[in-house]
Design an enzyme around this catalytic site. Structure first.
Site, PDB file in Angstrom:
ATOM      1  N   CYS A 192     -20.305 -75.550 -85.023  1.00 36.61           N
ATOM      2  CA  CYS A 192     -20.538 -75.126 -83.644  1.00 36.61           C
ATOM      3  C   CYS A 192     -21.785 -75.790 -83.053  1.00 36.61           C
ATOM      4  CB  CYS A 192     -20.675 -73.609 -83.585  1.00 36.61           C
ATOM      5  SG  CYS A 192     -22.194 -73.000 -84.342  1.00 36.61           S
ATOM      6  N   ALA A 222     -25.048 -74.928 -84.633  1.00 37.37           N
ATOM      7  CA  ALA A 222     -25.240 -75.650 -85.898  1.00 37.37           C
ATOM      8  C   ALA A 222     -25.811 -77.045 -85.648  1.00 37.37           C
ATOM      9  CB  ALA A 222     -23.927 -75.742 -86.666  1.00 37.37           C
ATOM     10  N   ARG A 241     -27.828 -76.846 -95.375  1.00 34.96           N
ATOM     11  CA  ARG A 241     -27.826 -78.309 -95.240  1.00 34.96           C
ATOM     12  C   ARG A 241     -29.023 -78.794 -96.046  1.00 34.96           C
ATOM     13  NH1 ARG A 241     -29.923 -81.560 -90.969  1.00 34.96           N
ATOM     14  NH2 ARG A 241     -28.746 -83.439 -90.489  1.00 34.96           N
ATOM     15  N   HIS A 272     -26.324 -81.478 -80.762  1.00 31.67           N
ATOM     16  CA  HIS A 272     -27.211 -82.637 -80.938  1.00 31.67           C
ATOM     17  C   HIS A 272     -27.840 -82.993 -79.595  1.00 31.67           C
ATOM     18  CE1 HIS A 272     -24.156 -84.004 -84.232  1.00 31.67           C
ATOM     19  NE2 HIS A 272     -24.996 -83.128 -84.715  1.00 31.67           N
TER      20      HIS A 272
END
Ligand code: CFM
Length: 590
Positions: A77, A80, A111, A210
């Protein structure tokens, strides 16, 4: 034997690398098999995302569009992509998730963006997981007060230089104004506090996150410190997150060459490094998807040019080092780079050759994120393996077809949702790093700035390119291509391995890595050798090789022999069960 026709490939390619000897089924036929099960509407959409490659003129691929409901996607998502991917790795600021505890919990060290404290930056907050832990009450009455209290509490405990706040889906739905809470906290505490509207639903995947993160990092951090590092040949590495220690490997290699890294965005990075990264002289972009926005904005505002490079694969690493050397143009740097390449390759080549004997001609498929599915093809090529199919989860058309298609990408409602920030040249701090003549001379010598040709031009003709692959397509792929290894993520790893195909996770590396630079390449070759050549896969019978269970084939799954046997056992257990003679009543207040 596959029911599909095969096309053999052989020989060596133009760079002297052996072309794998594998045979591969016709991609058009595989594609048709993958699509045939879908209802017409779904098929129409998926058809655009499954293509047979043509490296000369890559066909237009459907990418960065909504996943079709009902298809099991590997995507993540927007939250994330923002909190987890781009900003999460900054190790000396606090990251507070404003939302239910699960959103925070699942971004807690899952991660593997490693960090270690440095002598001058002794803190590492990455082990902590911070959240406002929203409850129903906060959803009804609003969570702003709770957020303000959480920021104060976190500050009192850790005294960080900055705090970042991340909005989750419910926060966006109820309309908490995280930005004004952050502004007030900034005034009250006297440290940098900023928020991100990165609600999970904000975009079609983590890719939107991002972009939101790039905007926020640029607005709230980049440019706050103007003191440049003293070293010469200063670069930033953009789009490298130190998964399994990748950034450290690149850093060590660059140091050997005499190249200084001001900041790696954002693997094992400190707040201070981000604040001064605009003082560096070149941005070297590795993961184009997650950080191209930052590269563009830094060039516009501060005059730092950017180039695309890649430190995954030996040949690619050498190419990237030479490109950096060419940019700075100093002969002693160029000579040193050649020396380092020669030294490193002298160590790596015997490993590569030894392993190539066992892997030559084997096949791979990879479906990962927004850049690795491209970059890792080079590592496979290094040991003579052929990539029969590859695709991204959430990349955009430019990552497949190259940046030349950027002007033709239609902006849809989902992309319009993400803020495009207006950036101008800084009145006092903009400094072109090269004169127009120097830029022209570099270009004339074949040097390319701000360029990325994408995955497809480097993949063989007719290999199958699949965007946002579904589980059904993955299963068909295994059945029809039977690749020797598949690279993917945790959501499908065990499905793949149950089919008797080894699966290497290319997100977390399955606790392995690093895989960048020459040292990392050696690690990866050895890992491939170990995974592909272990005998264990021969002991598994893929489900598609077992005779079909007639009950399942007839759509009577519940009546299959296995289920019948389970029911018999359960019945037996039920018969054997006897109630206790005296049962104590539960506590009335329970
Ligand atoms: Fe870039 Fe990444 Fe990737 Fe990515 Fe990611 Fe990742 Fe990835 Mo997982 S930033 S696009 S959002 S290289 S977390 S370190 S491995 S999907 S291919």
């Amino acid at each position: 034997m596959s029911e599909l026709s095969t096309t053999p490939t052989a020989g060596t390619d133009s760079e002297g690398f052996p072309i794998p000897t594998a045979t591969q089924p016709e991609s058009d036929a595989v594609r048709a098999k993958m699509l045939e099960i879908y209802p017409a509407k779904t098929r129409k959409k998926r058809e655009k995302q499954l293509l047979a490659n043509n490296p000369e003129t890559p066909p237009e691929i459907g990418a960065n569009t909504r996943t079709i409901p009902g298809i099991i996607t590997q995507r993540g998502c927007t939250y994330a992509g923002c909190r987890g991917v781009v900003i999460g790795p900054i190790h000396d600021i606090l990251h507070i998730t404003h939302g239910p505890v699960g959103c925070s919990y699942y971004s807690w060290l899952t991660r593997r963006n490693l960090a270690r404290p440095k002598p001058n930056q002794p803190v590492n907050f990455l082990q902590y997981c911070m959240t406002t832990d929203m409850q129903e009450e906060d959803i009804v009455f609003g969570g702003e007060k709770k957020l303000a209290a959480a920021i104060r509490e976190a500050y009192a405990m850790f005294k960080p230089k900055a705090i970042a706040v991340y909005s989750t889906c419910p926060v966006g739905l109820i309309g908490d104004d995280v930005h004004s809470v952050c502004r007030q906290a900034k005034e009250e505490l006297g440290i940098n506090v900023f928020g991100f509207s990165c609600e999970g639903y904000k975009g079609v995947s983590q890719s939107a996150g991002h972009h939101i993160a790039n905007n926020g990092v640029f607005k709230h951090m980049v440019g706050l410190l103007d003191e440049p590092d003293k070293e010469e040949f200063r670069i930033n590495i953009l789009g490298e997150y130190n998964i399994g220690g990748d950034a450290w490997e690149i850093d060590t290699l660059l140091k050997k060459c005499g190249i200084h890294v001001t900041a790696t965005l954002s693997g094992d990075i400190s707040y201070e490094q981000i604040c001064k990264c605009h003082t560096s002289d070149l941005n070297v972009v590795l993961c184009h998807r997650s950080i191209n926005y930052m590269a563009e904005m830094m060039e516009t505002k501060f005059g730092v040019p950017w180039i695309k490079a890649n430190f995954t694969g030996a040949e690619q690493t050498s190419k990237s080092l030479r490109k950096i050397g060419k940019y700075f143009g100093a002969q002693r740097l160029i000579d040193r780079i050649e020396e380092v390449i020669a030294q490193e390759m002298a160590v790596l080549r015997p490993v590569q050759e030894e392993i190539r004997k066992r892997l030559q001609g084997k096949t791979a498929a990879m479906f990962v994120g927004g850049s690795r599915a491209h970059h890792y093809q080079h590592l496979f090529k290094d040991v003579g393996m052929l990539t029969v199919s590859a695709g991204y989860e959430f990349a955009h058309r430019d990552d497949y077809e190259g940046r030349k298609v950027l002007p033709s990408i239609k902006v849809d409602a989902d992309s319009r949702n993400i803020e495009e920030i207006e950036v101008e040249a800084d009145a006092t701090r903009y400094k072109a790093r090269k004169t127009p003549e120097q830029v022209e001379a570099l270009k004339a010598g074949g040097f390319s700035f701000k360029d990325y040709d994408g995955m497809m031009v480097e993949m063989k003709k007719s290999t199958l390119v699949i965007d946002d692959i579904s589980h059904h397509e993955m299963e068909k792929l295994i059945e029809l291509y039977k690749p020797d290894i598949i690279c993917s993520g945790i959501k499908d790893k065990f499905v793949i391995e149950k089919y008797g195909v080894p699966c290497k996770q290319l997100h977390s590396y399955d606790y392995g890595g690093p895989y960048t630079a020459y040292t990392g390449a050696a690690n990866f070759y050895k890992e491939l050798d170990r995974m592909i050549n272990t005998k264990v896969w021969k002991l598994l019978t893929p489900s598609w090789k077992k005779p079909a269970d007639p009950a399942i084939a007839m759509g009577k799954g519940l009546d299959s022999p296995t289920n019948r046997a389970i029911r018999e056992v359960v019945k037996g257990m039920a018969k054997a069960w006897k109630p206790k003679t005296s049962v104590t009543a539960p506590d009335a207040e329970g």
